[in-house]
Design an enzyme around this catalytic site. Structure first.
Site, PDB file in Angstrom:
ATOM      1  N   ASP A 285       0.963  -1.250  -0.137  1.00 20.78           N
ATOM      2  CA  ASP A 285      -0.052  -0.152   0.349  1.00 20.78           C
ATOM      3  C   ASP A 285       1.023   1.448  -0.073  1.00 20.78           C
ATOM      4  O   ASP A 285       1.871   1.376  -0.254  1.00 20.78           O
ATOM      5  CB  ASP A 285      -1.315  -0.214   0.744  1.00 20.78           C
TER       6      ASP A 285
HETATM    7  C1  NOJ Z   1      -3.961   4.086  -0.260  1.00 20.72           C
HETATM    8  C2  NOJ Z   1      -5.355   2.614   0.235  1.00 20.72           C
HETATM    9  O1  NOJ Z   1      -5.021   2.322   1.709  1.00 20.72           O
HETATM   10  C3  NOJ Z   1      -4.940   1.935  -1.024  1.00 20.72           C
HETATM   11  O2  NOJ Z   1      -7.069   1.183  -0.502  1.00 20.72           O
HETATM   12  C4  NOJ Z   1      -5.130   2.214  -2.771  1.00 20.72           C
HETATM   13  O3  NOJ Z   1      -5.299   1.237  -3.153  1.00 20.72           O
HETATM   14  C5  NOJ Z   1      -4.102   3.378  -1.988  1.00 20.72           C
HETATM   15  N1  NOJ Z   1      -4.188   4.147  -1.052  1.00 20.72           N
HETATM   16  C6  NOJ Z   1      -3.895   4.053  -3.708  1.00 20.72           C
HETATM   17  O4  NOJ Z   1      -5.012   5.047  -3.284  1.00 20.72           O
END
Ligand code: NOJ
Length: 758
Positions: A285
C-alpha cells in the site's frame, strides 16, 4: 507505430524465431526471461517501483519527477493517471524513451465504478446479488479500460465488524461466506475471461490482510488476532479472490501480531504463495515500506526495504524505498539478484498477460472513451444496482411507498446534495453528473404533487471535523443561517406538507480511508432537526445516506419509516425516488449489524455462545446491565413492501452421511400486496465440536422473485464439506455430531431444525 514497437522489441531480444514457434505460457516465459536477461539491475528495480502521477492524489505525495523516472526506466507503473490523452503520453514516454521500451501499468482506485459511480461496495453487498455485482465490476472495467487504465486497486475484501472504521464502506461487511462470493464476483467482473481483452483490467485484492480488524476501529491501527480467528473469519475472502485468479494483491498498512503486513513473510509468502498458490504479484500500500520505520521494526529505509522485499512485497507503491536501496542490498549480497528477477518476472508477466507487450496502447482509444464513459447502458445499470442496494429498515403501518400526490416536504442537508451521493472513493466520478434525492423526487412526481424543500441543518457543525473534511476535498459550506433559523424554516416547511422526507446522514468524506468516527450517531445538528420535525407530528420517512452502519436507536423508536440508501452513486436520486414511490420494491438486506449502542461494538451475528450465554433475566450471564446484547438490526435484515411467510422447514433426512446430500426445503409465500424479491438465508450451527463454534454461520442463500400471492419451494443442498471447521490442529475437516440448520429472511428471524452428521 505499434507494430514497429513490437517488432523492434522482439528483434532486439532476439526472440522472434523462438517466440514464433512457441505458444501460450512457454512463449510468455521465454519472452519475459529473455527480457530480464537484457535488463540492468537498475532497470529491474525500476519495474518494482510504482509511482503516483500528480493528476489525482490518494496519499501524501513525495515528488513529481515521475516523468524522468519513466524515461529512465525507473518505474514499472503509474497510478492516479487516467484519460486516453494523458495515459498515452506517459505510455509513450516509457515505450519510446526508456532503453528497453517496457510498457507501464496504469493503476487506479476504481472502487465502485470509474466515472459512472456505482453504490459504495457495502451498499452493493446489501443486494446479495453476486451476478449483478460481477456485472457492475465488468462495466467499471470497461469504462476504466476505455479511460486508459489496465489495473484497478479493487476489490477491497476486508471483513469488518467495527463500524467506527471508515473503510467499512469499501468492503462487503461482516460475513466471510458472503464476502468470499462477492470477492470472487468482483475479480471475475474486472478480469473477464482474459486479461488481454482490452475491456478487462487486472484486479488487486486488498488489503491483505485483516485491515478490517484494526483495534477500536481506528484507522491504520494495530491488529492482534489468533490464527484461528484469521482462518475462520477474516482470511476466506482474500483466498476466494486468489482462487478466482486475481492478478495482484495489495499488502495492508496494519501490523498483525507485531509484524506489519508489508513485512510479514508468513502472510505474503507462506500463506499466499505456498499454501494458496498465488501466481501474480504483491504490491504494497501507499508508502507502506518507509512506514515500517514508524512501526518500529526498521531503523532506516534500507532495513525497511530488506524486510519488505524478503517477506514477499514485490512492488513498492510510492515509498521510493526500493529504487533507493535495493541495488545496494544486492551489491552487498543481502538480497540475491535471483530474488529480484523473480519479482520482476511476476510484474512483467502481468504486463504480458494484459497484452501490453503486444500493444502497449491496447486500451487507449479516444473514440472508445467517448463511447464507453457514462454510456446510457451503464447509467441504466447503475440505477438498477442502486435500487437493489437500498435497505428498508422500518415501515410502520405501510407508510411507504408514498403516493405521488399532495404536498411532500423534502428536508435535510443530504436532500439537495449531489456531491455526497457518489460517496467516498468515487474515483474519477464527477458529482456534477449525480442525481440528488430532491431532483429524483421532483422528476418522479412531476406536477402531480407539490414538493417543498428546506435545508434544515448542516451535515455537521463541528468546525474541527469540517476543516478536516474540506482539506480532503469535501467542499462543505455551512449555511449562513444559524442552526435555530434552519430548524425553524424546516419546521414551517414540514407543517405545510402531508408527509416529510428527511434526508440525513453523513458527508461522503466521513467514511472511507482515514475517516474513523468514535461517535456513529447521525451528527448532532441533524438529530436536532429530526427531533424538531418529529415534534410537528407529521409522518416522517427518514432517508439515510451514509457509509457505515449508524446507531439509530432513537430513530427506530420514533420514526415510522427508515430507508438506508448508503451512497448510491451517480443515479442515487432516481433510485431512491423509485423506491419511495413504489416503482421498485426494496429487497436489500444489511451485511453488517447495526449496533444498538456504540458500547456493543464489535457486534456481529456469528459470535460464540460463551459458557454463560446472555439472558436478560439472569444476572450471572454474558450481557450488559444497560443495553441488550443484540444489535438494533441484525445481519441479513431488510424489509420489503410485501410480506413473505415461510412454511415449516423440511429436511429430507435426519442423519447426513459423508458423501451424501441433505436437502433443506422451505416454501416461501408472498402474502403481501406487492411483487417482490426475498433473499432466503440458510445458517448452520455445529452444536458440539472439538473447538467452540459460532451460534450461526451463513452457508447458503437464494434469491426468489415472487409475484403477490405466489409461492415457491426453495431447496438448499448441504454436504459434509459445508460443515467443515478448523479443528484443534487447524485442519479444515468435518466432525460427526449434532447440527442445527436455520432458514429465514435474516439472521435473527429463522426457523430451526436439527440433524446429525455421522
Ligand atoms: C491507500 C489505500 O489504503 C489503498 O486502498 C489505495 O488503493 C491506495 N492508497 C492507492 O490510492
Amino acid at each position: 507505430m505499434i507494430r514497429k514497437y513490437v517488432v523492434f522489441v522482439f528483434c532486439l531480444l532476439g526472440l522472434m524465431p523462438a517466440y514464433a514457434q512457441q505458444s501460450g505460457d512457454s512463449a510468455m516465459y521465454a519472452f519475459v526471461n529473455h527480457l530480464i536477461g537484457e535488463m540492468t539491475l537498475d532497470e529491474k528495480i525500476g519495474q518494482l517501483n510504482l509511482l503516483t502521477s500528480d493528476m489525482a492524489i490518494t496519499g501524501p505525495t513525495m515528488r513529481k519527477a515521475y516523468m524522468d523516472d519513466i524515461k529512465a526506466g525507473r518505474c514499472g507503473g503509474i497510478f492516479n493517471a487516467f484519460g486516453p490523452n494523458y495515459v498515452r503520453r506517459l505510455q509513450q514516454l516509457a515505450v519510446d524513451s526508456s532503453r528497453l521500451h517496457i510498457p507501464l501499468l496504469f493503476g487506479f482506485d476504481v472502487i465502485h465504478g470509474h466515472k459512472t459511480i456505482f453504490p459504495i461496495p457495502l451498499a452493493m453487498a446489501c443486494s446479495w446479488d453476486t451476478a449483478a455485482i460481477a456485472h457492475a465490476a465488468r462495466l467499471a472495467a470497461t469504462e476504466a479500460a476505455a479511460d486508459g487504465l489496465n489495473w484497478v486497486f479493487s476489490p477491497m475484501v476486508d471483513i469488518a465488524r467495527d463500524p467506527r472504521w471508515g473503510r467499512v464502506a469499501e468492503g462487503a461487511g461482516e460475513d466471510p461466506y458472503l464476502g468470499s462470493l462477492i470477492a470472487r464476483a468482483f475479480v471475475k467482473g474486472y478480469q473477464g475471461n482474459s486479461l488481454d481483452d482490452s475491456l478487462s483490467v487486472m484486479a488487486c485484492v486488498k488489503h491483505y490482510a485483516l485491515y478490517g480488524a484494526v483495534e477500536a476501529g481506528r484507522e491504520y491501527n494495530v491488529v492482534d488476532m489468533s490464527r484461528r480467528r484469521m482462518f475462520e473469519d477474516y482470511l476466506p475472502p482474500y483466498r476466494a479472490a486468489v482462487e478466482a485468479g486475481v492478478g495482484s494483491v495489495m499488502s495492508a498498512f496494519n501490523e498483525i501480531n507485531g509484524i506489519p503486513a508489508t513485512a510479514n513473510s508468513w502472510l505474503l509468502t507462506d500463506l499466499l504463495r505456498r499454501q494458496w498458490h498465488f501466481k501474480g504479484f504483491v504490491v504494497t500500500d501507499y508508502d507502506a515500506i518507509p512506514e515500517l520505520i514508524n512501526h518500529g521494526i526498521a531503523a532506516d529505509t534500507t532495513a525497511a526495504s530488506k524486510l519488505a522485499f524478503q517477506a514477499g512485497a514485490e512492488m513498492d507503491m510510492q515509498g521510493l524505498a526500493y529504487v533507493h536501496t535495493l541495488k545496494t542490498l544486492v551489491q552487498e549480497g543481502q538480497i540475491s539478484e535471483d530474488a529480484i528477477d523473480q519479482a520482476v518476472r511476476d510484474v512483467l508477466i502481468a504486463k504480458y498477460k494484459l497484452g501490453l507487450f503486444q500493444d502497449p496502447f491496447n486500451r487507449i482509444n479516444e473514440a472508445r472513451a467517448e463511447r464507453e464513459i457514462m454510456s446510457p447502458d451503464k447509467l441504466t445499470f447503475v440505477r438498477e444496482m442502486a435500487r437493489k442496494s437500498i435497505v428498508l429498515l422500518k415501515n410502520d403501518r405501510q407508510l411507504l411507498p408514498l403516493k405521488k400526490t399532495g404536498t411532500i416536504a423534502v428536508i435535510g442537508p443530504l436532500a439537495n446534495d449531489p456531491r455526497d451521493m457518489i460517496g467516498c472513493w468515487s474515483g474519477a466520478g464527477d458529482w456534477h453528473k449525480a442525481v440528488s434525492i430532491l431532483q429524483g423526487i421532483r422528476e418522479a412526481v412531476g406536477n402531480r404533487a407539490k414538493v417543498l424543500y428546506a435545508l434544515g441543518a448542516n451535515i455537521i457543525d463541528d468546525t474541527a471535523m469540517l476543516r478536516q473534511l474540506n482539506a480532503f476535498g469535501a467542499d462543505i459550506h455551512p449555511s449562513p443561517l444559524s442552526p435555530q433559523q434552519l430548524i425553524r424554516e424546516a419546521v414551517a416547511t414540514a407543517r405545510k406538507a402531508d408527509v416529510v422526507i428527511l434526508c440525513l446522514g453523513e458527508s461522503a468524506g466521513m467514511s472511507g480511508e482515514a475517516a474513523s468516527r468514535a461517535d456513529i450517531h447521525i451528527p448532532e445538528p441533524q438529530r436536532d432537526l429530526l427531533k424538531a420535525v418529529y415534534a410537528t407530528g407529521k409522518p416522517i420517512v427518514l432517508v439515510l445516506s451514509n457509509g457505515r452502519p449508524l446507531v439509530l436507536t432513537w430513530e427506530h423508536a420514533h420514526i415510522p419509516a427508515i430507508l438506508e440508501t448508503w451512497f448510491l452513486g451517480t443515479e442515487a436520486g432516481h433510485a431512491i425516488a423509485d423506491v419511495l414511490f413504489g416503482d421498485y420494491n426494496p429487497s436489500g438486506k444489511i451485511t453488517m449489524s447495526f449496533p444498538y449502542a456504540i458500547g456493543q461494538i464489535p457486534v456481529y451475528y456469528n459470535h460464540k455462545n460463551t459458557g454463560r450465554p446472555g439472558n436478560p433475566e439472569v444476572k450471572w450471564t454474558s450481557r450488559y446491565l444497560d443495553i441488550p446484547n443484540d444489535p438494533l438490526y441484525p445481519f441479513g435484515y431488510g424489509l420489503s413492501y410485501t410480506h413473505f411467510s415461510y412454511s415449516p422447514l423440511h429436511l429430507d433426512k435426519k442423519v447426513l452421511m459423508p458423501g451424501d446430500v441433505l436437502h433443506v426445503q422451505v416454501q416461501v409465500t408472498n402474502d403481501g400486496q406487492y411483487d417482490g424479491t426475498e433473499t432466503v438465508q440458510l445458517y448452520i450451527r455445529d452444536l458440539v465440536a472439538d473447538v467452540t463454534q459460532p451460534v450461526k454461520q451463513l452457508k447458503a442463500f437464494q434469491q426468489v422473485f415472487l409475484k403477490k400471492g405466489e409461492s415457491k419451494t426453495v431447496t438448499f443442498r448441504l454436504t459434509a464439506d459445508d460443515l467443515r471447521i478448523y479443528d484443534k490442529q487447524m485442519h479444515y475437516r468435518y466432525e460427526p455430531g449434532p447440527f442445527e440448520v436455520f432458514v429465514g429472511g435474516n439472521s435473527r428471524d429463522v426457523q430451526a431444525a436439527s440433524f446429525e452428521l455421522k
